[in-house]
Every structure is written in structure tokens, then in C-alpha cells.
Scaffold this motif. Structure first.
Motif, PDB file in Angstrom:
ATOM      1  N   GLY A 178      -9.655   1.552   7.058  1.00 44.98           N
ATOM      2  CA  GLY A 178      -9.803   3.168   7.230  1.00 44.98           C
ATOM      3  C   GLY A 178      -8.290   3.333   7.620  1.00 44.98           C
ATOM      4  N   ASP A 179      -7.972   4.723   7.697  1.00 44.63           N
ATOM      5  CA  ASP A 179      -6.666   5.239   8.222  1.00 44.63           C
ATOM      6  C   ASP A 179      -6.787   5.144   9.688  1.00 44.63           C
ATOM      7  OD1 ASP A 179      -8.159   7.401   8.681  1.00 44.63           O
ATOM      8  OD2 ASP A 179      -7.242   8.717   7.286  1.00 44.63           O
ATOM      9  N   GLU A 194      -6.990  -6.327  11.288  1.00 44.55           N
ATOM     10  CA  GLU A 194      -6.008  -5.557  10.222  1.00 44.55           C
ATOM     11  C   GLU A 194      -5.720  -4.155  10.685  1.00 44.55           C
ATOM     12  OE1 GLU A 194      -3.946  -4.936   7.942  1.00 44.55           O
ATOM     13  OE2 GLU A 194      -4.467  -7.023   7.786  1.00 44.55           O
ATOM     14  N   ALA A 195      -4.583  -3.922  10.137  1.00 43.57           N
ATOM     15  CA  ALA A 195      -3.727  -2.613  10.628  1.00 43.57           C
ATOM     16  C   ALA A 195      -4.488  -1.379  10.095  1.00 43.57           C
ATOM     17  CB  ALA A 195      -2.505  -2.709  10.028  1.00 43.57           C
ATOM     18  N   ALA A 196      -3.770  -0.102  10.085  1.00 48.68           N
ATOM     19  CA  ALA A 196      -4.370   1.091   9.495  1.00 48.68           C
ATOM     20  C   ALA A 196      -3.620   1.220   8.174  1.00 48.68           C
ATOM     21  CB  ALA A 196      -4.033   2.148  10.288  1.00 48.68           C
ATOM     22  N   SER A 197      -4.366   1.668   7.057  1.00 50.64           N
ATOM     23  CA  SER A 197      -3.932   1.995   5.847  1.00 50.64           C
ATOM     24  C   SER A 197      -2.720   2.801   5.578  1.00 50.64           C
ATOM     25  CB  SER A 197      -5.283   2.536   4.987  1.00 50.64           C
ATOM     26  OG  SER A 197      -4.842   3.232   3.568  1.00 50.64           O
ATOM     27  N   LYS A 198      -1.748   2.498   4.671  1.00 49.51           N
ATOM     28  CA  LYS A 198      -0.768   3.161   4.409  1.00 49.51           C
ATOM     29  C   LYS A 198      -0.460   2.932   3.181  1.00 49.51           C
ATOM     30  CE  LYS A 198       2.913  -0.133   6.476  1.00 49.51           C
ATOM     31  NZ  LYS A 198       3.729  -0.283   7.411  1.00 49.51           N
ATOM     32  N   TYR A 199       0.331   3.990   2.451  1.00 53.18           N
ATOM     33  CA  TYR A 199       0.520   3.906   1.055  1.00 53.18           C
ATOM     34  C   TYR A 199       1.457   3.154   0.596  1.00 53.18           C
ATOM     35  CZ  TYR A 199      -1.868   8.690   0.810  1.00 53.18           C
ATOM     36  OH  TYR A 199      -2.784   9.716   0.815  1.00 53.18           O
ATOM     37  N   ASN A 200       2.442   2.845   1.430  1.00 53.03           N
ATOM     38  CA  ASN A 200       3.376   1.683   0.933  1.00 53.03           C
ATOM     39  C   ASN A 200       3.736   0.550   1.500  1.00 53.03           C
ATOM     40  OD1 ASN A 200       4.573   2.648   3.298  1.00 53.03           O
ATOM     41  ND2 ASN A 200       6.686   2.790   2.521  1.00 53.03           N
ATOM     42  N   ALA A 231       5.723  -5.353  14.607  1.00 55.68           N
ATOM     43  CA  ALA A 231       6.072  -4.191  15.305  1.00 55.68           C
ATOM     44  C   ALA A 231       4.780  -3.359  15.625  1.00 55.68           C
ATOM     45  CB  ALA A 231       6.847  -3.324  14.296  1.00 55.68           C
ATOM     46  N   PRO A 232       4.470  -3.299  16.916  1.00 56.07           N
ATOM     47  CA  PRO A 232       3.184  -2.137  17.085  1.00 56.07           C
ATOM     48  C   PRO A 232       3.186  -1.157  16.923  1.00 56.07           C
ATOM     49  CG  PRO A 232       4.504  -2.812  19.298  1.00 56.07           C
ATOM     50  CD  PRO A 232       5.287  -3.357  18.042  1.00 56.07           C
ATOM     51  N   ASN A 233       2.297  -0.532  16.388  1.00 52.23           N
ATOM     52  CA  ASN A 233       2.270   0.867  15.782  1.00 52.23           C
ATOM     53  C   ASN A 233       0.947   1.637  16.349  1.00 52.23           C
ATOM     54  OD1 ASN A 233       3.190   3.013  14.279  1.00 52.23           O
ATOM     55  ND2 ASN A 233       4.070   1.871  12.739  1.00 52.23           N
ATOM     56  N   HIS A 234       0.922   2.794  15.933  1.00 50.46           N
ATOM     57  CA  HIS A 234      -0.305   3.710  16.365  1.00 50.46           C
ATOM     58  C   HIS A 234      -0.655   4.513  14.900  1.00 50.46           C
ATOM     59  CE1 HIS A 234      -2.617   6.915  18.195  1.00 50.46           C
ATOM     60  NE2 HIS A 234      -2.326   6.404  19.378  1.00 50.46           N
ATOM     61  N   PRO A 235      -2.118   4.798  14.913  1.00 51.56           N
ATOM     62  CA  PRO A 235      -2.678   5.387  13.801  1.00 51.56           C
ATOM     63  C   PRO A 235      -1.850   6.411  13.347  1.00 51.56           C
ATOM     64  CG  PRO A 235      -4.375   4.404  14.692  1.00 51.56           C
ATOM     65  CD  PRO A 235      -3.172   4.231  15.683  1.00 51.56           C
ATOM     66  N   LYS A 236      -1.558   7.517  14.338  1.00 54.00           N
ATOM     67  CA  LYS A 236      -0.926   8.623  14.109  1.00 54.00           C
ATOM     68  C   LYS A 236       0.364   8.398  13.766  1.00 54.00           C
ATOM     69  CE  LYS A 236       0.695   9.652  18.870  1.00 54.00           C
ATOM     70  NZ  LYS A 236       0.475  10.338  20.105  1.00 54.00           N
ATOM     71  N   ALA A 237       1.320   7.565  14.031  1.00 53.06           N
ATOM     72  CA  ALA A 237       2.653   7.094  13.390  1.00 53.06           C
ATOM     73  C   ALA A 237       2.259   7.042  11.966  1.00 53.06           C
ATOM     74  CB  ALA A 237       3.421   6.251  14.062  1.00 53.06           C
ATOM     75  N   ILE A 238       1.522   5.972  11.551  1.00 54.79           N
ATOM     76  CA  ILE A 238       1.165   5.504  10.198  1.00 54.79           C
ATOM     77  C   ILE A 238       0.570   6.797   9.545  1.00 54.79           C
ATOM     78  CG2 ILE A 238      -0.226   4.050   8.964  1.00 54.79           C
ATOM     79  CD1 ILE A 238       0.038   1.905  11.143  1.00 54.79           C
ATOM     80  N   VAL A 264      -1.934  -0.866  16.439  1.00 56.33           N
ATOM     81  CA  VAL A 264      -2.250  -1.816  15.410  1.00 56.33           C
ATOM     82  C   VAL A 264      -0.989  -2.390  15.122  1.00 56.33           C
ATOM     83  CG1 VAL A 264      -4.005  -0.069  14.278  1.00 56.33           C
ATOM     84  CG2 VAL A 264      -1.576   0.505  13.924  1.00 56.33           C
ATOM     85  N   ILE A 265      -0.915  -3.426  14.365  1.00 52.09           N
ATOM     86  CA  ILE A 265      -0.196  -4.194  13.758  1.00 52.09           C
ATOM     87  C   ILE A 265       0.205  -4.235  12.409  1.00 52.09           C
ATOM     88  CG2 ILE A 265       1.331  -6.581  13.922  1.00 52.09           C
ATOM     89  CD1 ILE A 265       0.980  -5.276  16.731  1.00 52.09           C
ATOM     90  N   ASN A 266       0.984  -3.754  11.667  1.00 56.39           N
ATOM     91  CA  ASN A 266       1.146  -3.846  10.326  1.00 56.39           C
ATOM     92  C   ASN A 266       2.090  -4.846   9.968  1.00 56.39           C
ATOM     93  OD1 ASN A 266      -0.348  -1.646   9.911  1.00 56.39           O
ATOM     94  ND2 ASN A 266       0.716  -0.609   8.286  1.00 56.39           N
ATOM     95  N   PRO A 267       1.500  -5.753   9.187  1.00 57.75           N
ATOM     96  CA  PRO A 267       2.388  -6.898   9.096  1.00 57.75           C
ATOM     97  C   PRO A 267       3.516  -6.637   8.032  1.00 57.75           C
ATOM     98  CG  PRO A 267       0.374  -7.476   7.774  1.00 57.75           C
ATOM     99  CD  PRO A 267       0.305  -6.027   8.668  1.00 57.75           C
ATOM    100  N   THR A 268       4.873  -7.399   8.160  1.00 59.89           N
ATOM    101  CA  THR A 268       5.872  -6.911   7.035  1.00 59.89           C
ATOM    102  C   THR A 268       5.470  -7.703   5.840  1.00 59.89           C
ATOM    103  OG1 THR A 268       7.159  -8.576   7.774  1.00 59.89           O
ATOM    104  CG2 THR A 268       7.378  -6.656   8.913  1.00 59.89           C
ATOM    105  N   SER A 269       6.227  -7.129   4.781  1.00 57.09           N
ATOM    106  CA  SER A 269       6.029  -8.088   3.494  1.00 57.09           C
ATOM    107  C   SER A 269       6.974  -9.604   3.579  1.00 57.09           C
ATOM    108  CB  SER A 269       6.320  -7.331   2.616  1.00 57.09           C
ATOM    109  OG  SER A 269       7.802  -6.994   2.515  1.00 57.09           O
TER     110      SER A 269
END
Lengths: 470, 183
Positions: A26-27, B175-181, A129-136, A115-120
Motif C-alpha cells: 500500500g502507500d 517492500e517499500a511504499a507504492s509509488k507511481y514511477n 536510500a532510506p525514505n519515509h512514506p510521507k516523502a514518497i 522504507v527502502i525503495n530499491p533503485t532500478s
């Protein structure tokens, strides 16, 4: 999640054409995050309306705010006044993000929301890069505003699907969700690869049934969708992660009959710039909280407007990763002044950097380098990598790796492996060969320098030489 | 006031062997030491008795401080006894917890300087030829409590760093948070 949202999402998830979902995401937006994004959105719209970009004064305020919260900021600013010595403040490098993240993260932040969003994996130096749901969450208003400039009016209702993100990989996460910041509008990330579908005709049916307002993805996936003959006409296409060439943009616009918006966005920063609707060779700085500088490759000094250099960024909204003159590794030039399109935020022209590269299996099937990156990124011994294909079946994987990985041991007799390394290298070699198809041969070279530079992660010299000879 | 080195030297020259800490009465010691400063008033200087103190290192430190403050040649001006009392009851035990045995004050010039500066800081005195800013700065640089705080912070920072790295590793597995791009 509201009941009406859940019903709509269930309908999409349980569609008979749905892909094979493999995760549930989810978001992660909570009430305070929601308020944060709404405030961000308001400030962003005001800044765009009043044409108040994030200038040096704003960057100095941002630096002062973080000077006593982040040990890294404190050390970098030692003996320097943010105002008087701005251009003497040492740059933050990609290597700093790899090795000093614990100093960069400000004290007193709650790590539980990380949260950690992996790069492509388009560069060979993966950065967590550590991130926060509010920034995403702030991606939502930024991307909605971007497509709005191309005439798309986002429908904030659960019956609507705002976007479908296309990927084309052997393996990737596939999921659907609703975005609370978009009034419950649905979003799905799908994989064009046949592995991801129960039936090959499902892909197009699913997209048509979901009817997303926009498609997002990298040029590699968008080109794959076009070549598959995907027959769907979104209101716009939003392209990120890799360089979008003029010719591909035009082909995509012809095929999908909609504007194709090239965007510049990094995991470390979030969206940075979007293509100007009047002149797509140039991009406008998108958010109102990033300060962009262009730094001379030779002297390291700030370049005046109109000169090419490395893109350096200060600011942002990620509470875990405040950026202090961060050298992105990308190059470009910056110009100021009014623009016919109506957005007077500085314009950035990105120099060719992250060109899409394709690998091919010995028998012709395409392999997405992101799959290669996924294997290498998850290997704890590898700090930086570069993969090159130099014949139809031969690859070399250059890595900067741990001593344990790099040290050579005597090869055991009886193994058929061509690797001259130790068990760790042989394991990696086999994993890569399995991905690159039967008959492929991968050499491991452990002499790749760890210099923090953004090197091309993928090279296909075989394809380049074939192109030249044609 | 004289220069700081004068007081440091006094501490380093403290006649350890002249004091029997087992039997000394701190109330009597301080009464004598402060008699002239108290303008000959015979009532107790402090609101509470010091004789309850049994810790030998604290007693020894009191003896050193009384010795310095009693010295008529030391040119120490008037100061607030309430502040001295607060110092003796609150700061000295804390210092003795970090610097012990008490003879360390008399064997190491830096420790001697720390002790005298801690006293002067508490009773608002600045030695000759020093500004308040210099005094504070120098005191911070040799203050054992400050060093301990830094060490504690470093330890906390290291623990926090480990925790951050652990969480980052774990989050990547999740897993991370959902994002559009994608990027």
C-alpha cells in the motif's frame, strides 16, 4: 481503507485478466503523513503560482535547519558559514550515501517508518536510500501536477485507475493498490514479461479493463510495450529512470497517440524535473524544495548559467535523507528566466547519461539489465559493478567487492566452471548465467574501481559493433 | 584573583599526609576554612551537615578544596556560600565518581586544573588574565563529565548506527511504499 475503495481494488485484483500478483503493497500513508503531503502540495502550488523556486537563500535555511540535527551536516560545515562559504561546503558524494548514511540520518527521527525503495539499478553503484512514506506520498501531487501540464486531469475517485506502471523484467514485484492521496484512485505495477501472466492476451485486456489515465515506466519497458503492439491509448505517458531519446519519444507518441513526458527523478531525491511542454529538450525543475547547482567537472566550482557540468542538489523532504550539495553523477546545464510554457522554474538540459542497454541471450531473447542489477545489488559482497556483453554469448561482470569475494582460492578440480575465483564468485557466475540463458558465459573481474563515480552499469559492445557494421 | 596556575600548584602541593581522613570532621574543617570569609560569625556556614559523608574520596576532595579556599594569599574574592554548598553537595560527589582515588587531583596537573575550574565555575569566579569565554572553553575541554557525555553519545550514536543499518537491511528485505514511477 474505505469500503468503497476496497471494493474497487478487489474488482481490479480479481479481474480474470489480472497478472500473477506476487506482493501486496500500500502507500503506507497515515493521518499525519496525509496532512504532511497536503501541506507540501499547498506550498508547492503556491510556489508554482508565484514562481518562487527554491533558491540559494532557501537552501541556506534548509542547511541551517539540519546543521544541528545531522552529524554529517555538522562535520561538512565545520568552520564554514552556510551563507558566506556556501561554495566551499564539501559535496556529498554517492560514496557518502553508501558509507555515511548513519551520520546523515538526523538524530531523533523515528526509524520505524523507514522504507527502502530499491533503485532500478541503472547505475552500477546501488545506493540504499532510506525514505519515509510521507516523502514518497509527495510523488502523487508532483506527478499529478506534471501530467496536468499536459492536459491530464487526475480523477480522484476509487472507480478510476490513475496509473499503471509498466516493467519488463524476468522478475519484479507485481501489485495493485489504491492511493489515499489520490482519493482512492487505483494504481498497479505490472510486468510485461510473459512469466507474469496466465495467458498472453491478458495483458492488453487487463490494461483496457483498468483503463488507467496514464502509463508510467522506463523507456525500456515502454519500448517493449510498443513492440508488443500494445493497443491502448492513455492520456499521457510518464517516462523515468533512463534516458528517453528524441526518436523513441516520437515513436511512442505516434504509437500511443498521447504526449510522452520525460522526467528526471532519483531515488535519493524524488522527482527533480519534467520535460517542458513547449520544448521537450529542456526540463523544468519540478519541486519547490530542491536547489540545483551545476558544478564544473574540472574545477569543482559552480558553473554560471549555460555551462555544462555535474548536477548537484541540496534540500528535499525526505526526513531520513536531507541532501547537502549532493553530486548526482548526472550531467547537464541549467538556465534561468521566463519560459513560453508558463513555468519559470529553472530549466535543466540533461546530457546523455543513462541510455537504455539491452542484453541478449545466446538464442536471441532480450534480457533486461535491471534483472542483472537485482542479482548484483542483493549480493552483500559487491559494492559497485559493471556488466558488459561482448559477443552473442560472452559477458564480463566487473565488480568492486569485499576482500572475501575478491581473493582467489585454488579452484577445485572437477568443476566445469570457467571462473578462476572462489566459491562466492562461482555462485554469482552461475546465477548470472542462469539469467542470461543456456550457453552464456560470464567472466568475473574483481578489479573494478570503487571510486564513487557514476559509471555506466551496462554495456553491450556486441550490439554496438553489430549496429556499426550494418 | 591570581592566575589559574597558582591554584593548580596549590592542589598539586596539597599536604596529603597532614590529613587523617578517617577522623576528620568536615563540618569543623569547613567552619575553620571559611571563618575569615564568614566575617567571624560562629553559626554553621552550611544548612546541612557534611559529617554524614563517609566516602573517603569525597572527604579527601573536601580537604583539598578547603585548603585552597582557606589560603589567605590566594586572593580569592567574596563568593556566595549557597553556591559553594550546592557545589560541595551536588558536584563534588559526581566528580569523585569519575576521578578517584582523590589523590588523582594532586598527582595530575590536568585533573588539578579540572578540580579548581569546577569550583570556580560553581562559585562564579574567573582567574586573573582570563575571560569568562576562555575560562568556560578551557573547562569544557578538561571536564571529565563532559568527556563522559561525549563518550556516552558516541556509544549511543554507534548503537543507533547499528540499529539504522539493521533496519535498512530488514526494510530492503521487506517492500517499500507504492509509488507511481521508478528511478
Amino acid at each position: 481503507m474505505l469500503e468503497s475503495w476496497k471494493l474497487e481494488l478487489d474488482r481490479l485484483v480479481k479481474s480474470r485478466f489480472a497478472p500473477i500478483w506476487n506482493v501486496s503493497i500500500g502507500d503506507r500513508i497515515e493521518k499525519e503523513d496525509f496532512d504532511f503531503v497536503k501541506e507540501f502540495h499547498l506550498a508547492f502550488c503556491q510556489a508554482k503560482t508565484n514562481q518562487m523556486e527554491f533558491d540559494r537563500k532557501a537552501a541556506i535555511r534548509f542547511i541551517r535547519k539540519n546543521q544541528y540535527l545531522s552529524l554529517f551536516f555538522k562535520n561538512q560545515l565545520n568552520g564554514l558559514s552556510p551563507e558566506d562559504d556556501f561554495e566551499s561546503i564539501p559535496f556529498t558524494t554517492r560514496e557518502d550515501l553508501q558509507t555515511k548514511m548513519t551520520e546523515i540520518i538526523p538524530v531523533m527521527v523515528d526509524l520505524n517508518r523507514m522504507v527502502i525503495n530499491p533503485t532500478s539499478g541503472t547505475t552500477g553503484q546501488p545506493i540504499l536510500a532510506p525514505n519515509h512514506p510521507k516523502a514518497i506520498g509527495c510523488y502523487v501531487p508532483l506527478i499529478e501536477w506534471t501530467v496536468g501540464r499536459y492536459g491530464v486531469i487526475p480523477k480522484h475517485k476509487p472507480e478510476s485507475t490513475f496509473a499503471i506502471q509498466l516493467c519488463y523484467q524476468e522478475n519484479t514485484i507485481v501489485y495493485a493498490t489504491t492511493h489515499s492521496l489520490a482519493g482512492g484512485a487505483k494504481f498497479a505495477k505490472i510486468n510485461l514479461h510473459q512469466n507474469s501472466w496466465k495467458d498472453s492476451s491478458d495483458l492488453e485486456n487487463f490494461i483496457k479493463e483498468s483503463s488507467p489515465q496514464i502509463l508510467t515506466g522506463d523507456p525500456y519497458a515502454l519500448e517493449a510495450a510498443m513492440k508488443m503492439g500494445l493497443n491502448y491509448k492513455p492520456e499521457a505517458i510518464h517516462s523515468t529512470a533512463l534516458e528517453l531519446t528524441d526518436s523513441l519519444r516520437k515513436k511512442l507518441e505516434q504509437h500511443f497517440e498521447c504526449p510522452v513526458i520525460n522526467s528526471y527523478s532519483l531515488n535519493e531525491t524524488g522527482p527533480i524535473a519534467y520535460a517542458c511542454p513547449k520544448n521537450p529538450d529542456w526540463m523544468h525543475i519540478l519541486p519547490h524544495d530542491l536547489y540545483v547547482e551545476i558544478i564544473s567537472d574540472k574545477t569543482g566550482e559552480v558553473e554560471p548559467s549555460g555551462n555544462v557540468g555535474e548536477i548537484v542538489i541540496t534540500g528535499g523532504r525526505n526526513p531520513y535523507l536531507p541532501l547537502l550539495r549532493y553530486k548526482t553523477g548526472d550531467r547537464g546545464e541549467l538556465r534561468y528566466g521566463p519560459c513560453h510554457c508558463g513555468d519559470n522554474f529553472p530549466r535543466l538540459r540533461l546530457l546523455s547519461g543513462r541510455k537504455p542497454v539491452y542484453f541478449t541471450k545466446p538464442y536471441g531473447e532480450t534480457v533486461n539489465p535491471v534483472d542483472v542489477a537485482r542479482i548484483l545489488r542483493r549480493n552483500p559482497h559487491i559494492y559497485q559493478f559493471q556488466m558488459e556483453q561482448f559477443t552473442n554469448k560472452d559477458f564480463i561482470c566487473r565488480v568492486s567487492a569485499s576482500h572475501e569475494f575478491s581473493k582467489l582460492t585454488k579452484q577445485e578440480e572437477g568443476t566445469e566452471s570457467t571462473a578462476q575465483g572462489n566459491t562466492l564468485q562461482i555462485q554469482l557466475q552461475l546465477e548470472l548465467e542462469s539469467l542470461l540463458g543456456f550457453g552464456s558465459q560470464v567472466q568475473i573481474d574483481t578489479n573494478f574501481p570503487l571510486d564513487g563515480k557514476k559509471q555506466p552499469a551496462f554495456i553491450n559492445s556486441y550490439a554496438e559493433s553489430k549496429e556499426k557494421s550494418q | 584573583m591570581l592566575e589559574i596556575r597558582y591554584y593548580i600548584k596549590q592542589i598539586l602541593n596539597f599536604p596529603i599526609l597532614s590529613v587523617d581522613l578517617a577522623t576528620v570532621s568536615l563540618d569543623a574543617l569547613w567552619f575553620d576554612a571559611l571563618l575569615t570569609k564568614n566575617k567571624g560569625i560562629l553559626s554553621p556556614v552550611f544548612h546541612q551537615s557534611l559529617n554524614k559523608i563517609t566516602d573517603i574520596n569525597v572527604k579527601g576532595t573536601h580537604a583539598i578544596l578547603a585548603y585552597v579556599l582557606f589560603d589567605l594569599d590566594s586572593k580569592i574574592p567574596e563568593y556566595d556560600f549557597k553556591k559553594l554548598e550546592k557545589y560541595l553537595f551536588e558536584v563534588v560527589p559526581e566528580l569523585c565518581g569519575l576521578v578517584n582515588p582523590y589523590t588523582e587531583w594532586t598527582k595530575d596537573a590536568e585533573r588539578a586544573e579540572e578540580l579548581i575550574r569546577s569550583l570556580f565555575q560553581s562559585i562564579d569566579l574567573v582567574p586573573a588574565n582570563e575571560t569568562k569565554v576562555y575560562f568556560e572553553d578551557r573547562y569544557r575541554s578538561i571536564d571529565s563529565r563532559e568527556r563522559l557525555r561525549i563518550l556516552e553519545q558516541t556509544k549511543k550514536a554507534q548503537e543507533r548506527a547499528k540499529e539504522i543499518l539493521r533496519q535498512m537491511k530488514q526494510k530492503e528485505e521487506e517492500e517499500a511504499a507504492s509509488k507511481y514511477n521508478r528511478e
